[in-house]
Design a protein around this motif. Structure first.
Motif, short mmCIF file in Angstrom:
data_model
loop_
_atom_site.label_atom_id
_atom_site.label_comp_id
_atom_site.label_asym_id
_atom_site.label_seq_id
_atom_site.Cartn_x
_atom_site.Cartn_y
_atom_site.Cartn_z
N ASN A 293 1.95 9.57 9.60
CA ASN A 293 0.75 9.31 8.83
C ASN A 293 -0.45 10.05 9.41
N VAL B 134 3.69 6.02 12.22
CA VAL B 134 2.25 6.13 12.47
C VAL B 134 1.89 7.58 12.78
N HIS C 273 -7.94 -5.57 2.93
CA HIS C 273 -9.18 -4.90 2.50
C HIS C 273 -9.09 -4.39 1.07
N ARG C 274 -7.89 -4.09 0.61
CA ARG C 274 -7.65 -3.58 -0.73
C ARG C 274 -8.54 -2.40 -1.07
N PHE D 132 -7.64 0.84 -1.06
CA PHE D 132 -7.00 2.04 -1.59
C PHE D 132 -6.76 1.92 -3.09
N GLY D 133 -7.54 1.08 -3.75
CA GLY D 133 -7.45 0.98 -5.19
C GLY D 133 -6.35 0.01 -5.61
N PHE E 57 1.22 7.48 2.24
CA PHE E 57 1.80 6.88 3.45
C PHE E 57 2.90 5.91 3.06
N LEU F 265 -3.72 3.97 8.94
CA LEU F 265 -2.46 4.63 9.32
C LEU F 265 -1.28 3.68 9.24
N ASP G 140 3.39 -1.55 -5.33
CA ASP G 140 2.03 -1.04 -5.22
C ASP G 140 1.21 -1.94 -4.31
N ASP G 141 0.62 -1.36 -3.35
CA ASP G 141 -0.11 -2.13 -2.37
C ASP G 141 -1.48 -1.49 -2.20
N ALA G 142 -2.51 -2.26 -2.50
CA ALA G 142 -3.86 -1.70 -2.41
C ALA G 142 -4.32 -1.56 -0.98
N ASN G 143 -3.53 -2.06 -0.05
CA ASN G 143 -3.96 -2.00 1.35
C ASN G 143 -3.39 -0.80 2.08
N LYS G 144 -2.66 0.03 1.38
CA LYS G 144 -2.04 1.16 2.05
C LYS G 144 -2.24 2.40 1.21
N TYR G 145 -2.56 3.48 1.88
CA TYR G 145 -2.73 4.76 1.20
C TYR G 145 -1.37 5.12 0.60
N ARG G 146 -1.36 5.47 -0.67
CA ARG G 146 -0.08 5.61 -1.37
C ARG G 146 0.87 6.65 -0.77
#
Lengths: 389, 486
Positions: free
Chosen positions: A54, A51, B118-119, B121-122, A127, B112, A119-125
């Protein structure tokens, strides 16, 4: 008319802060973490650390991160990952053949790196990528640790990790002059070195010309480091010259030298005890996240505390209060040398009258007449010995 | 961070009602992007320190944390001001405690740590595109589209410079709405805003255009929250990866159409479920160059080694008002011709001269001296930046350009608020110092006890706090009096 004067000419374009490189040295010594499982386990600490990483990346898109594990008998990269082909042959990260290590950057992640995270749309890539690489490397490190290796050394490889960190920082600083100060960097290479020579007094200036401001954070759990005194001190002085602060967060144990490291390089030193260890993340976010630019405005913790300046001797690695110092190379010894030869530089040293009892010189009677004559002359002549009391 | 662009975006965001912010901050990607893009450096550190704090931060603790020298204090006040304008920070108990806004803190924590549903980040495409689209192709596409827009704006300044790519009718309308060009009869003419637009950096240009787009979108029954959060999502995507359109709202589908006109996203056909963000989009929330080796660098000489890592710089200004620009591309040349007298053109270089008449004709067109100076500074050749302590442009030229402008104008006007009757001298000095620290003070009239600020909300809360404090003091005074009587 008064708008046009010399003072208004300063450039206001470079408002963005210089990117900063944070190199984290994580002490993964299994002995020490085993003692801490009650209050803060390694997995929990790593989760909190992620954390924090990030948060560091989030502050500026150009910020960079490197994580090094200081393991029981070696230091190893956790992030960025070593290129696959060289990993096994050079597990300790030190190269004899003069070849450069190929690092994979967070941006340039592609198929030949460690398998990419789902690939996970819930996490900033970015990170997700850092987390994936770091965790898989850490897991591999733990799996490759054998019981034999552990039983032989209870300590940790801080000196090796510090050296790795320094090489990485210097490489990054040269390879990546930031976009805003790139032009300056090419030309002012010489001045950057010169600025570094003047130590912390000129720190801000040399940082500006370096473009990338770097710092090191050591998360230390092990105690005794006296056996690595010399390499650690050398790294500390290198950091001091390059104005790289070394921040120390001490989770357990007690080491003299890390406190000196923070003190000498202008970093932060804090030690957590059993109660405060639960707030590990808050300590990280509050005290250690601020980079040099932000530290200019903030009062950082740990300033003004007493620092233990003791050193370890070069002969037995004992920590000494009072020792013997070679007058040629300044090596420190805990006891008088046997044949009067310095162990480091081989100079012949003479102990003089060491060990003899001081001869008490009997008081001499003053001659009154001469004293009077001196008093009359107002300034006593310097060639006369100090008058006895 | 290119300050002009972020300032415009900040102004726009600030105008939104508080509920919009709450909705905006529902999306972790938006919270992260606004955090990264809009905040001053110290504010970011403050937010991160408070993010996992269990109880609100005492104002007195904050005072103890920040160094007491004036620079740090003004940095602190500025940070708090921006944080409050973006509704990230809440004051409790009349400014004695600070707390992060609930939805913002929640989303930032989620950003973080990851997780949630929520999806934002694309959503990357599951399947692999049978025809892979490379990064170079995307860069070329983005540059072609974006330069087409610039050519259209420039082309309206001097006819015959129009680009080879035609821009869509919607984009033309948008440029008119934003008053970058005004159409008289059949031909478009560039306006002052258009010049401002042209002279900015690419990143700032995109934001300027997108803000106009945002303003227009609400007229087209598009929800600005969806538009904004999609823009911020775009900023967090990765270059060279295809994303799926499946979870986009109808508004966002509509946006894709327009954004591919701008060159921000690439779609092979308008009905595919796959889109690629270009570098223009992925650098929205960062300050990396949006068009790498952009129009200017393709023409710089190879021997020019210093230009290697600073692609933007190609202009050399000498103290004798001569100007050399290493370019052969018509776009920068026509921009330069707006305020210089062009002299000679070589294959890779043009020479020009800055003269009084050239500057004043530019000023007559509505370009300001500050814009010219900014343009020259931004695009200055690395050789001018050699000495970090010296100014980039020759001071004599900079001053002279300003003087030429001032010759024609004797007045500047600002919108703002005049504050009178502050109280005694000391209260007045304090209020003025506070306004100056916030960066809103425009002018103080010391002998009248007035001052003029460009922004009122923070000053209002300052005076309210002051009144509350005074009241409390008075009450204490009364109580104290009573005790004495007894």
């Amino acid at each position: 008319m008064n708008i046009v004067d010399a003072t208004d000419r300063t450039e206001k374009l470079d408002e963005g802060e210089a990117p900063s490189l944070l190199t984290i040295i994580l002490d993964t010594n299994p002995h020490a973490w085993a003692l801490l499982t009650e209050s803060l386990s390694l997995s929990k600490a790593v989760a909190n650390l992620l954390v924090f990483i990030n948060a560091h990346i989030a502050i500026n898109h150009a910020n960079r991160i490197a994580v090094i594990a200081s393991h029981a008998e070696r230091a190893e990269w956790l992030f960025p990952a070593l290129a696959r082909s060289q990993k096994d042959s050079h597990a300790n990260g030190v190269h004899g053949d003069g070849e450069d290590m190929e690092m994979q950057d967070g941006e340039a992640a592609d198929s030949d790196g460690p398998s990419l995270p789902r690939d996970d749309a819930n996490k900033y890539r970015p990170f997700a990528y850092i987390e994936h690489v770091l965790l898989s490397n850490l897991r591999r490190l733990m799996e490759s640790t054998t019981a034999d290796a552990l039983s032989s050394t209870p300590a940790t490889m801080i000196a090796g990790a510090l050296t790795l960190a320094l090489t990485y920082i210097s490489k990054q600083t040269q390879a990546l002059p930031s976009a805003t100060t790139s032009a300056q960097f090419n030309y002012s290479d010489a001045t950057a070195v010169a600025g570094g020579n003047e130590m912390s007094g000129d720190g801000a200036k040399s940082q500006a010309s370096m473009g990338l401001s770097s710092r090191i954070l050591i998360l230390s759990v092990s105690g005794d480091l006296a056996s690595q005194y010399i390499p650690i001190m050398n790294s500390i002085f290198a950091c001091q010259r390059l104005t790289i602060p070394i921040d120390i967060l001490k989770l357990a144990g007690d080491t003299v030298f890390l406190q000196q490291a923070a003190d000498a390089t202008g970093g932060i030193y804090m030690a957590l005890d059993n109660n405060s260890r639960a707030g590990f993340l808050q300590y990280l976010m509050f005290a250690y996240l601020a980079d040099q630019a932000a530290r200019d405005h903030l009062i950082m913790p740990g300033e003004g505390e007493g620092v233990d300046f003791r050193a370890a001797c070069f002969c037995h690695r004992r920590i000494v209060d009072i020792g013997f110092v070679c007058s040629i190379c300044l090596s420190i010894f805990c006891e008088p040398l046997q044949d009067n030869l310095c162990l480091t530089c081989g100079s012949h040293l003479s102990m003089g009258n060491y060990g003899q009892k001081p001869v008490v010189v009997p008081k001499r009677k003053k001659k009154k007449r001469r004293a009077l004559a001196d008093g009359g002359a107002d300034t006593p002549a310097s060639d006369r010995g100090t008058p006895a009391p | 961070m290119s300050s002009t662009a972020s300032l415009r975006a900040l102004d726009y965001l600030e105008g939104l009602p508080g509920t919009t912010f709450t909705k905006l901050y529902q999306q972790p990607s938006t919270a992260l992007a606004i955090f990264r893009r809009m905040l001053p450096h110290l504010a970011k550190t403050l937010v991160m320190a408070m993010l996992y704090m269990p109880s609100p931060l005492l104002a007195s603790d904050l005072d103890a944390w920040v160094k007491p020298d004036p620079i740090s204090l003004s940095a602190r006040d500025k940070s708090l001001s921006v944080l409050q304008r973006l509704r990230m920070l809440e004051e409790l108990e009349g400014g004695r405690r600070f707390q992060l806004a609930g939805s913002f803190a929640r989303s930032l924590r989620l950003a973080l740590t990851g997780g949630g549903e929520h999806r934002s980040f694309g959503v990357p495409c599951e399947s692999v595109d049978e025809k892979q689209v490379g990064v170079e192709f995307l860069d070329a596409f983005a540059r072609r589209q974006w330069e087409a827009i610039l050519y259209y704006v420039v082309g309206s300044a001097n006819a015959g410079l129009g680009g080879e790519v035609d821009i869509s009718a919607g984009t033309k309308q948008l440029l008119q709405k934003g008053e970058f060009v005004s159409v008289r009869g059949r031909t478009a003419h560039i306006t002052q805003a258009g010049f401002t637009f042209l002279l900015q950096e690419v990143n700032a240009q995109i934001w300027t255009l997108l803000i106009v787009y945002l303003e227009v979108s609400s007229d087209l029954q598009m929800d600005p929250i969806h538009v904004l959060s999609f823009l911020f999502t775009l900023g967090s995507l990765e270059l060279g990866i295809s994303y799926s359109t499946t979870n986009l709202t109808p508004t966002q589908h509509q946006m894709l159409e327009d954004l591919s006109d701008f060159g921000l996203v690439y779609r092979r056909a308008s009905d595919t479920t796959r889109y690629y963000p270009t570098r223009l989009a992925t650098t929205l929330t960062s300050d990396a160059p949006a068009l790498p080796n952009s129009l200017t660098s393709t023409t710089t000489t190879d021997g020019d080694s210093a230009g290697g890592n600073n692609e933007r710089g190609y202009i050399i200004v000498e103290t004798n008002y001569r100007l050399y620009a290493y370019t052969s591309s018509p776009l920068p040349i026509s921009i330069l011709s707006l305020f210089c007298t062009l002299q000679t053109r070589y294959p890779n270089l043009i020479t020009a001269k800055i003269t009084k008449s050239s500057i004043q004709s530019a000023i007559a067109l509505g370009i300001s001296s500050a814009q010219i100076i900014t343009y020259l500074t931004v695009h200055a050749h690395p050789i001018l930046r050699q000495n970090p302590s010296a100014p980039v442009l020759p001071p004599t030229v900079v001053d002279q350009i300003r003087l030429w402008q001032i010759e024609g104008e004797r007045m500047t006007s600002w919108q703002g608020y005049l504050i009178k009757d502050v109280g005694d001298r000391e209260a007045y000095e304090k209020a003025v110092a506070y306004a100056e620290a916030l960066g809103v003070l425009r002018k103080d009239f010391r002998n009248k006890g007035w001052f003029f600020v460009s922004r009122m909300d923070q000053m209002g809360s300052y005076f309210r706090n002051l009144a509350v404090k005074r009241k409390a003091q008075q009450q204490q005074g009364i109580e104290g009096g009573k005790v004495e009587k007894k």
